[in-house]
Motif scaffolding. Structure first.
Motif, PDB file in Angstrom:
ATOM      1  N   ARG A  52       6.939  11.467  -3.740  1.00 12.95           N
ATOM      2  CA  ARG A  52       5.716  11.058  -3.312  1.00 12.95           C
ATOM      3  C   ARG A  52       5.393   9.531  -3.312  1.00 12.95           C
ATOM      4  O   ARG A  52       4.727   8.811  -2.748  1.00 12.95           O
ATOM      5  CB  ARG A  52       4.813  11.670  -4.097  1.00 12.95           C
ATOM      6  CG  ARG A  52       4.701  13.226  -3.871  1.00 12.95           C
ATOM      7  CD  ARG A  52       3.350  14.069  -4.732  1.00 12.95           C
ATOM      8  NE  ARG A  52       3.560  15.424  -4.505  1.00 12.95           N
ATOM      9  CZ  ARG A  52       3.911  16.246  -5.580  1.00 12.95           C
ATOM     10  NH1 ARG A  52       4.146  15.835  -6.673  1.00 12.95           N
ATOM     11  NH2 ARG A  52       4.022  17.646  -5.522  1.00 12.95           N
ATOM     12  N   ARG A  53       5.950   9.057  -4.560  1.00 15.39           N
ATOM     13  CA  ARG A  53       5.690   7.595  -4.882  1.00 15.39           C
ATOM     14  C   ARG A  53       6.275   6.605  -3.581  1.00 15.39           C
ATOM     15  O   ARG A  53       5.716   5.759  -3.200  1.00 15.39           O
ATOM     16  CB  ARG A  53       6.266   7.179  -6.260  1.00 15.39           C
ATOM     17  CG  ARG A  53       5.603   7.670  -7.282  1.00 15.39           C
ATOM     18  CD  ARG A  53       6.080   7.050  -8.612  1.00 15.39           C
ATOM     19  NE  ARG A  53       5.406   7.777  -9.553  1.00 15.39           N
ATOM     20  CZ  ARG A  53       6.075   8.770 -10.394  1.00 15.39           C
ATOM     21  NH1 ARG A  53       7.253   9.076 -10.425  1.00 15.39           N
ATOM     22  NH2 ARG A  53       5.490   9.355 -11.404  1.00 15.39           N
ATOM     23  N   ARG A  54       7.637   7.016  -3.240  1.00 12.99           N
ATOM     24  CA  ARG A  54       8.131   6.377  -2.311  1.00 12.99           C
ATOM     25  C   ARG A  54       7.416   6.471  -0.722  1.00 12.99           C
ATOM     26  O   ARG A  54       7.264   5.352  -0.018  1.00 12.99           O
ATOM     27  CB  ARG A  54       9.475   7.051  -1.863  1.00 12.99           C
ATOM     28  CG  ARG A  54      10.699   5.972  -2.256  1.00 12.99           C
ATOM     29  CD  ARG A  54      12.096   6.420  -2.009  1.00 12.99           C
ATOM     30  NE  ARG A  54      12.426   7.909  -1.675  1.00 12.99           N
ATOM     31  CZ  ARG A  54      13.041   8.628  -2.598  1.00 12.99           C
ATOM     32  NH1 ARG A  54      13.445   7.960  -3.731  1.00 12.99           N
ATOM     33  NH2 ARG A  54      13.092   9.863  -2.520  1.00 12.99           N
ATOM     34  N   PHE A  55       6.806   7.519  -0.695  1.00  9.37           N
ATOM     35  CA  PHE A  55       6.122   8.034   0.740  1.00  9.37           C
ATOM     36  C   PHE A  55       4.919   7.061   0.781  1.00  9.37           C
ATOM     37  O   PHE A  55       4.554   6.414   1.549  1.00  9.37           O
ATOM     38  CB  PHE A  55       5.863   9.427   0.684  1.00  9.37           C
ATOM     39  CG  PHE A  55       4.947   9.830   1.924  1.00  9.37           C
ATOM     40  CD1 PHE A  55       5.833  10.088   3.212  1.00  9.37           C
ATOM     41  CD2 PHE A  55       3.619  10.051   1.907  1.00  9.37           C
ATOM     42  CE1 PHE A  55       4.845  10.382   4.179  1.00  9.37           C
ATOM     43  CE2 PHE A  55       3.006  10.555   2.912  1.00  9.37           C
ATOM     44  CZ  PHE A  55       3.567  10.587   4.305  1.00  9.37           C
ATOM     45  N   LEU A  56       4.167   7.181  -0.431  1.00  8.85           N
ATOM     46  CA  LEU A  56       2.869   6.046  -0.724  1.00  8.85           C
ATOM     47  C   LEU A  56       3.301   4.860  -0.380  1.00  8.85           C
ATOM     48  O   LEU A  56       2.368   4.247  -0.092  1.00  8.85           O
ATOM     49  CB  LEU A  56       2.256   6.549  -2.049  1.00  8.85           C
ATOM     50  CG  LEU A  56       0.946   5.974  -2.370  1.00  8.85           C
ATOM     51  CD1 LEU A  56      -0.200   6.144  -1.292  1.00  8.85           C
ATOM     52  CD2 LEU A  56       0.473   6.271  -3.621  1.00  8.85           C
ATOM     53  N   ALA A  57       4.318   4.310  -1.106  1.00  5.94           N
ATOM     54  CA  ALA A  57       4.753   2.870  -0.796  1.00  5.94           C
ATOM     55  C   ALA A  57       4.844   2.552   0.502  1.00  5.94           C
ATOM     56  O   ALA A  57       4.416   1.481   0.958  1.00  5.94           O
ATOM     57  CB  ALA A  57       5.892   2.437  -1.640  1.00  5.94           C
ATOM     58  N   GLU A  58       5.502   3.430   1.176  1.00  6.54           N
ATOM     59  CA  GLU A  58       5.827   3.310   2.795  1.00  6.54           C
ATOM     60  C   GLU A  58       4.461   3.197   3.565  1.00  6.54           C
ATOM     61  O   GLU A  58       4.365   2.369   4.316  1.00  6.54           O
ATOM     62  CB  GLU A  58       6.700   4.439   3.157  1.00  6.54           C
ATOM     63  CG  GLU A  58       8.124   4.277   2.781  1.00  6.54           C
ATOM     64  CD  GLU A  58       8.885   5.486   3.068  1.00  6.54           C
ATOM     65  OE1 GLU A  58       8.535   6.094   3.919  1.00  6.54           O
ATOM     66  OE2 GLU A  58       9.928   5.688   2.634  1.00  6.54           O
ATOM     67  N   MET A  59       3.589   3.946   3.213  1.00  9.77           N
ATOM     68  CA  MET A  59       2.312   4.148   3.981  1.00  9.77           C
ATOM     69  C   MET A  59       1.358   2.853   3.466  1.00  9.77           C
ATOM     70  O   MET A  59       0.657   2.411   4.419  1.00  9.77           O
ATOM     71  CB  MET A  59       1.609   5.355   3.613  1.00  9.77           C
ATOM     72  CG  MET A  59       2.138   6.728   3.981  1.00  9.77           C
ATOM     73  SD  MET A  59       2.285   6.799   5.770  1.00  9.77           S
ATOM     74  CE  MET A  59       4.086   6.485   6.119  1.00  9.77           C
ATOM     75  N   LEU A  60       1.489   2.413   2.438  1.00  7.40           N
ATOM     76  CA  LEU A  60       0.569   1.341   1.995  1.00  7.40           C
ATOM     77  C   LEU A  60       1.662   0.020   2.384  1.00  7.40           C
ATOM     78  O   LEU A  60       0.822  -1.196   2.108  1.00  7.40           O
ATOM     79  CB  LEU A  60       0.519   1.220   0.353  1.00  7.40           C
ATOM     80  CG  LEU A  60      -0.505   2.604  -0.048  1.00  7.40           C
ATOM     81  CD1 LEU A  60      -0.601   2.410  -1.575  1.00  7.40           C
ATOM     82  CD2 LEU A  60      -1.662   2.583   0.474  1.00  7.40           C
ATOM     83  N   ALA A  61       2.547  -0.107   2.644  1.00  5.39           N
ATOM     84  CA  ALA A  61       3.413  -1.566   3.183  1.00  5.39           C
ATOM     85  C   ALA A  61       2.844  -2.121   4.149  1.00  5.39           C
ATOM     86  O   ALA A  61       2.275  -1.325   5.023  1.00  5.39           O
ATOM     87  CB  ALA A  61       4.848  -0.934   3.332  1.00  5.39           C
ATOM     88  N   PRO A  62       2.609  -3.457   4.233  1.00  6.10           N
ATOM     89  CA  PRO A  62       2.144  -3.813   5.548  1.00  6.10           C
ATOM     90  C   PRO A  62       3.040  -3.565   6.860  1.00  6.10           C
ATOM     91  O   PRO A  62       4.287  -3.603   6.697  1.00  6.10           O
ATOM     92  CB  PRO A  62       2.123  -5.491   4.974  1.00  6.10           C
ATOM     93  CG  PRO A  62       2.855  -5.602   3.720  1.00  6.10           C
ATOM     94  CD  PRO A  62       3.177  -4.178   3.319  1.00  6.10           C
ATOM     95  N   ALA A  63       2.285  -3.396   7.728  1.00  8.01           N
ATOM     96  CA  ALA A  63       3.094  -3.098   8.959  1.00  8.01           C
ATOM     97  C   ALA A  63       3.839  -4.453   9.551  1.00  8.01           C
ATOM     98  O   ALA A  63       3.226  -5.674   9.665  1.00  8.01           O
ATOM     99  CB  ALA A  63       2.261  -2.658   9.988  1.00  8.01           C
TER     100      ALA A  63
END
Length: 67
Positions: A52-63
Motif C-alpha cells: 500500500r505504501r509503495r502504491f501510494l508513493a507511485e500515485m503521488l509521484a510527479p508525472a
C-alpha cells in the motif's frame, strides 16, 4: 471506498475472494490486487502494508513528461 491496493485471501471465510474480486473489477481508478492463496482473513497484512505504501508513493509521484 475501495482500497485501490487490495488483496484477496483464498482461504478467507469472512470475506470470500469472489467479493474482493467483484469490488476490484467494479473500481475504475488506478488499482492493484495481491492474492495470498494460503492465507485466511488476516491475509498478508505485513506485506500488504508495504505494498500500500509503495502504491501510494507511485500515485503521488510527479508525472514525468517529455523533456
Amino acid at each position: 471506498m475501495i482500497n485501490p491496493a487490495a488483496s484477496a485471501w483464498a482461504c478467507n471465510l469472512s470475506c470470500p475472494p469472489s467479493t474482493v474480486f467483484g469490488a476490484y473489477h467494479h473500481y475504475r481508478g488506478p488499482r492493484r490486487i495481491e492474492v495470498y492463496p494460503f492465507s485466511g482473513h488476516e491475509g498478508g497484512e505485513a506485506f500488504q502494508d508495504q505494498i500500500r505504501r509503495r502504491f501510494l508513493a507511485e500515485m503521488l509521484a510527479p508525472a514525468s513528461g517529455p523533456d
